[in-house]
Design an enzyme around this catalytic site. Structure first.
Site, mmCIF file in Angstrom:
data_model
loop_
_atom_site.group_PDB
_atom_site.id
_atom_site.type_symbol
_atom_site.label_atom_id
_atom_site.label_comp_id
_atom_site.label_asym_id
_atom_site.label_seq_id
_atom_site.Cartn_x
_atom_site.Cartn_y
_atom_site.Cartn_z
ATOM 1 N NE ARG A 98 43.852 41.594 33.718
ATOM 2 C CZ ARG A 98 44.150 41.756 35.002
ATOM 3 N NH1 ARG A 98 43.676 42.808 35.637
ATOM 4 N NH2 ARG A 98 44.870 40.876 35.652
ATOM 5 C CG ASP B 12 37.670 39.261 35.844
ATOM 6 O OD1 ASP B 12 36.508 39.660 35.660
ATOM 7 O OD2 ASP B 12 38.680 39.949 35.615
ATOM 8 C CG LEU C 175 27.554 41.937 36.288
ATOM 9 C CD1 LEU C 175 28.254 40.732 35.672
ATOM 10 C CD2 LEU C 175 26.071 41.698 36.423
ATOM 11 C CB THR D 30 38.642 38.977 40.611
ATOM 12 O OG1 THR D 30 38.286 39.242 39.252
ATOM 13 C CG2 THR D 30 39.127 37.547 40.709
#
Length: 420
Positions: free
Chosen positions: A187, A141, A308, A139
């Site tokens: 998120r 993230d 990205l 991820t």
């Protein structure tokens, strides 16, 4: 003597894209094939498996030998959630077993990790079948529960490209005398926003972790940004870039987002940020604030994330993902199952699914930014926030008030709550 069952490895990619997925697919496939295993690529994540559909492709070394340079996923992916209904979970497991799959490699984030855990559990407990599963943490993230300092793959590529984009925005802001609000993907956690903002020397970066564990009001966020714009103007700088983690939305009080429609949520119950158009919402709120204060400023809202996710991986992520792919297969080959694979201190280190699950929510734990770390403290040192000293220093306060139509006393009352 009964012949041993042919080993069949399947690869599933879940969630959103991240640079390096193809490199994992390549590495896993090459190692499995070298060891005489069959390999199946499952198209579109769990979407077809949940319906009992066999949409697969046999993978060979020739097919995958050079794909590690490519962005995206050759198998495509989806956010289909096999744990949403027992029937979907049953069909997914039965379809894998019917294909002859003995080992499963899932590539994805926290939701995919949880799905992998439930698939393995269902195969064993409900069907009495062995299905060895390993998860490769992916991820941009960077929020999977790995040890601090160990990134999820894709993050470094996303950070580097995101920093380049924000640097370009910063120069445009300086040249044209305006502000940009760059909403960075992430998120729940603020890792990507912080990584981009710090690397690009953005004016300020706002992440959800900075607000503690409670909820915040949208107006607090608006005031925080407004105060930074006023401070920059008082310093004779009429431009700036604020990088804001999209996960901040999850901390905003529900009543401030009460008009969200059902289509703003995905199959896992998470807000679809693209549907919300948070950059525009934030821009309009700050513009109204500034207008009420008599301040003129052009603000442009930008989302940074989709640019990205499917970028070709940089050298770091290529090497990292080839290592992870090898490690995932090595773990399965040696009889391992039910774990997320990591590399720590140059060693293959599996982390069991039981360790990464939150026992209360039964979901995968989320790694948040450690705001007490030296990395965050240094990043914050270079951000331009309104500080308590700005309100206590008579000269600074006078300069701030001169930017607005407020008196010095009214300005203190208006922004004391967001002064750090």
């Amino acid at each position: 003597m009964i012949a041993s069952r042919q080993k069949m490895l399947a690869i599933v990619c879940g969630g959103g894209p991240a640079p390096g997925i193809n490199s994992v697919i390549s590495s896993v496939t090459i190692e499995a094939r070298k060891n005489g295993w069959e390999v199946l690529g499952i198209y579109d994540g769990f979407a077809h498996l949940c319906k009992g559909i066999k949409n697969v492709v046999p993978l060979t070394i020739d097919m995958v030998s050079r794909i590690h340079y490519d962005g995206g996923s050759m198998l495509r992916m989806s956010r289909a959630n096999p744990t949403k209904a027992e029937e979907s979970l049953r069909k997914a497991v039965e379809t894998l077993l019917d294909l002859g799959v003995t080992h499963l490699v899932t590539i994805g984030g926290d939701d995919t990790a949880y799905s992998a855990f439930k698939i393995s559990e269902y195969a064993t407990q409900q069907l009495g079948m062995s299905l060895q599963v390993v998860h490769v943490p992916k991820t941009i993230d960077n929020d999977l529960p790995l040890p601090e300092g160990v990134p999820t793959f894709g993050f470094e590529t996303a950070r580097a490209l995101g920093a380049q984009l924000v640097s370009n925005l910063m120069e445009d802001a300086r040249t044209t005398g305006r502000w940009y609000f760059a909403i960075a993907m992430g998120r729940t956690a603020g890792h990507l926003a912080l990584g981009i903002g710090k690397s690009a020397s953005a004016t300020l970066t706002i992440i959800p972790e900075a607000f503690g564990t409670g909820q915040i009001r949208l107006q607090n966020l608006v005031d925080l940004l407004t105060a930074s714009i006023i401070k920059r103007l008082a310093l004779k700088r009429d431009y700036g870039v604020a990088v804001v983690a999209e996960g901040i939305v999850e901390k905003i009080a529900p009543e401030d987002l009460k008009n969200l429609e059902a289509h703003c949520f995905d199959e896992h119950g998470h807000i679809r940020y693209a549907e919300l158009n948070f950059p525009e919402l934030l821009k309009q709120a700050v513009m109204k604030n500034l207008c009420d204060l008599g301040v003129k400023m052009t603000i442009v809202g930008k989302e940074i994330g989709y640019e990205l996710r499917c970028a070709p991986p940089n050298a770091y992520d290529i090497e990292y993902t080839r290592n992870l792919g090898y490690a995932a297969f090595d773990f399965l080959r040696n009889g391992g199952s039910d774990a997320l694979i990591t590399i720590q201190n140059n060693r293959i280190t599996p982390i069991s699914f039981a360790e990464i699950l939150d026992m209360q929510t039964k979901k995968t734990k989320v790694r948040m930014v450690n705001i007490h770390s030296i990395q965050y403290q240094i990043a914050k040192e270079y951000m331009v926030f309104l500080e308590k000293d700005d309100l206590d220093d008579s000269m600074k306060l006078k300069a701030l008030a001169a930017v607005t139509k407020l008196s010095e006393g009214d300005l203190v009352k208006r922004f004391a709550a967001v002064a750090l």
